[in-house]
Design an enzyme around this catalytic site. Structure first.
Site, PDB file in Angstrom:
ATOM      1  N   HIS A   1       4.118   2.161 -12.105  1.00 25.93           N
ATOM      2  CA  HIS A   1       3.322   2.267 -13.321  1.00 25.93           C
ATOM      3  C   HIS A   1       2.475   3.524 -13.181  1.00 25.93           C
ATOM      4  CE1 HIS A   1       3.820  -2.337 -13.669  1.00 25.93           C
ATOM      5  NE2 HIS A   1       4.692  -1.728 -14.445  1.00 25.93           N
TER       6      HIS A   1
ATOM      7  N   GLU B   1      -1.225   3.536 -12.250  1.00 31.13           N
ATOM      8  CA  GLU B   1      -1.635   2.888 -11.002  1.00 31.13           C
ATOM      9  C   GLU B   1      -1.397   3.899  -9.880  1.00 31.13           C
ATOM     10  OE1 GLU B   1       0.460  -0.850 -10.893  1.00 31.13           O
ATOM     11  OE2 GLU B   1      -0.282  -1.418 -12.874  1.00 31.13           O
TER      12      GLU B   1
ATOM     13  N   HIS C   1       1.131  -1.173  -6.175  1.00 31.88           N
ATOM     14  CA  HIS C   1       0.600  -1.248  -7.534  1.00 31.88           C
ATOM     15  C   HIS C   1      -0.925  -1.281  -7.504  1.00 31.88           C
ATOM     16  CE1 HIS C   1       4.412  -2.283  -9.818  1.00 31.88           C
ATOM     17  NE2 HIS C   1       4.803  -2.377  -8.562  1.00 31.88           N
TER      18      HIS C   1
ATOM     19  N   GLU D   1      -0.621  -5.223  -4.438  1.00 26.71           N
ATOM     20  CA  GLU D   1      -1.666  -4.881  -5.415  1.00 26.71           C
ATOM     21  C   GLU D   1      -2.872  -4.398  -4.614  1.00 26.71           C
ATOM     22  OE1 GLU D   1      -1.488  -4.942  -8.689  1.00 26.71           O
ATOM     23  OE2 GLU D   1       0.421  -5.984  -9.018  1.00 26.71           O
TER      24      GLU D   1
END
Length: 568
Positions: free
Chosen positions: A220, A223, A352, A444
């Site tokens: 993404h 990110e 991410h 994450e």
């Protein structure tokens, strides 16, 4: 082209004075001496010279590369430290040579010769002559910083544009050409290179029994922390290997590491145009076609759920359905799928942002109408161990008292099954697992998808050990070679584990890797046209390297083999 003065000025009495040069005021000393090493007599003469002019624009000329290294090196010549009159204190030749080795590529990229006044032999001195290290400021604080207890590894903790990213990767590969190379896996929708870098003791090809691992960032585009961490990691691996760091040398010599810092360079440009202060939750997330790349892979999980009760349905290496190609397939997705299919990856991490947790497959719920439902793979225990490896090595991820970003992970220790968190189809991790041998987790990295530059160094410190431990964890479970009676490797043989409905297959030369937790297991190797062979193995709880389990399969009559299959 900058040239040395043809007629050096007549000698004058040496004088020390304060450094009042705007581009040199961050040296680790405050007083300089005139005449300087080039023979310039005064601050005014320095400021009027072409050398100082070059230092004032070098950041822009090189797109931020080697900044502030080049500037500090040049300032040490134009404004040398005042030590013992009448001679200026020379700077160290070793520092000059290190900068030239790492930054010569950047000058070549703009067709510019290395500046004459940075001639390492002419204007710098050896350590035995009592030289001064002009890069000392970089060893104390960001943005150019040498890592604690590792004084020679210097990393610039700043953001990198796409062109700067490519240059850093290429420069790193050139610096460590015996253990590294860059290669393209394809192009983005707007034609930008999807440039990967690999580290191994024999770059350019697969080695028998050497496991392959990949790290992917910036799927993404907004990110961005993962992208930066992977750039820092590439530089760290190169530098530490050259410095003789035994841990890094062992990792690189026994593993083939692939790093794709940016899977979505088009989206990154949109996010970077807004900057970290203005960037919202979604600007730059998708690619140039407005496709979310983590929803764009073939949905093999639904195929698995529909067919899982069929007795002989394989839960591994599920083919891509023809219908998938009738939809919009992003250039980036297609490139990564080709990459995944062409390299026998064992494990992977996709970096991410937006939360602080590790999630693992399945990401798509096993019940269509349940958006949050525990949906384990047959390798649930192996995935949990992978996730634990990263989370437990992270500075704060596994701590249940750590402040999160909205989602509740109480008592989870910083890991969660993806579908239990939230369900979505077409994810990259599910595709890795169901189409290949590769086990991929999603990392994450934190609440802020686009943190400020001041946060980049602290984030590197939080994640460095986790990244290294994750890569090292590929050396667990079992590995081996499946051969025929003549000693030739058998490509595509299946390795099954009793109780785990998911096989892995052998690579081109018959080698395989199977991530497994400790305990007693029954392992079976099989291939079309060969008899099956099973072995009972025991894996201790603490193994420093994968156990070796080889197989030799005997050829059988094809018709007899098919009959055996029908009755087994």
């Amino acid at each position: 082209m900058l040239c040395p003065p043809l007629n050096p000025p007549p000698s004058t009495a040496a004088v020390c004075s304060e450094i009042n040069l705007g581009y040199c005021n961050d040296l680790d000393y405050s007083r300089t001496i005139f005449p300087n090493i080039l023979g310039q007599q005064s601050r005014h003469e320095v400021e009027s010279g072409a050398e100082y002019l070059l230092l004032s624009v070098i950041h822009g000329l090189l797109n931020g590369e080697c900044s502030p290294d080049i500037r500090l090196l040049g300032c040490s010549v134009l404004a040398p430290r005042c030590q013992d009159l009448p001679s200026p204190a020379p700077s160290c030749r070793s520092a000059c040579e290190a900068v030239r080795k790492g930054c010569g590529h950047a000058f070549e990229g703009i067709d510019m010769a290395w500046p004459y006044f940075l001639d390492c032999d002419r204007f710098f001195a050896g350590e035995q002559e009592g030289c001064h290290d002009p890069l000392a400021p970089l060893r104390g604080s960001p943005p150019g910083i040498s890592l604690p207890n590792e004084p020679s590894t210097i990393i610039q903790f700043t953001y990198h544009s796409n062109s700067q990213m490519y240059s850093v990767l290429k420069r790193t590969a050139a610096k460590c050409s015996h253990i590294s190379r860059t290669y393209s896996i394809g192009r983005s929708t707007e034609g930008k290179d999807l440039l990967a870098i690999e580290f191994t003791d024999n770059p350019g090809g697969h080695e028998l029994l050497e496991p392959e691992i990949k790290l992917v960032g910036n799927m993404h585009g907004n990110e961005v922390l993962g992208r930066q961490l992977l750039l820092y990691l590439a530089q760290y691996l190169c530098s530490e290997y050259l410095l003789g760091n035994q841990r890094i040398q062992t990792l690189v010599n026994t593993t083939r590491i692939h790093i794709l810092a940016s899977m979505n360079p088009d989206g990154y440009e949109l996010a970077a145009a807004e900057g970290h202060e203005l960037n919202g939750w979604t600007v730059g997330r998708t690619n140039a076609q407005n496709l979310d790349l983590n929803r764009n892979f073939p949905d093999l999980t639904s195929i698995l759920y529909r067919n899982r009760r069929i007795k002989r349905f394989r839960t591994d290496h599920i083919p891509i359905p023809d219908s998938y190609w009738f939809g919009k397939v992003a250039s980036e997705t297609y490139a990564v799928m080709k990459w995944i299919r062409s390299v026998p990856f064992v494990q992977s991490a996709s970096l991410h942002g937006g939360e602080l947790v590790i999630s693992y497959p399945f990401d798509f719920s096993r019940h269509l109408h349940e958006e949050r439902m525990f949906s384990p793979t047959p390798d649930e225990q192996a995935f949990k161990q992978l996730a634990r490896t990263y989370a437990d090595s992270h500075a704060s991820m596994a701590d249940n008292n750590t402040e999160r970003c909205g989602a509740s992970f109480i008592r989870s220790g910083g890991i969660i099954n993806g579908a239990l968190w939230y369900s979505f189809p077409g994810g990259m991790s599910d595709f890795n697992y169901l189409h290949t041998n590769c086990l991929e987790i999603t990392v994450e990295l934190g609440c802020d998808k686009f943190p400020s530059e001041e946060e980049l160094y602290p984030e590197w410190l939080r994640n460095k050990e986790a990244l290294l431990s994750f890569m090292e964890s590929v050396h667990r479970g079992i590995k081996g070679v499946v051969k025929d009676e003549e000693g030739y490797g058998i490509k595509g043989a299946s390795i099954s584990v009793r109780g785990i409905r998911k096989d892995v297959t052998t690579a081109e030369e018959g080698d395989y890797w199977r991530l497994m937790n400790s305990g007693t297991h029954i392992i079976t190797a099989s291939a079309k046209g060969y008899s099956k062979v099973s072995k009972r193995i025991y894996l201790p709880a603490h193994m420093e390297k994968a156990g070796r389990v080889n197989f030799v399969l005997k050829k059988v009559n094809v018709m007899k083999y098919e009959v055996l299959l029908s009755v087994s």
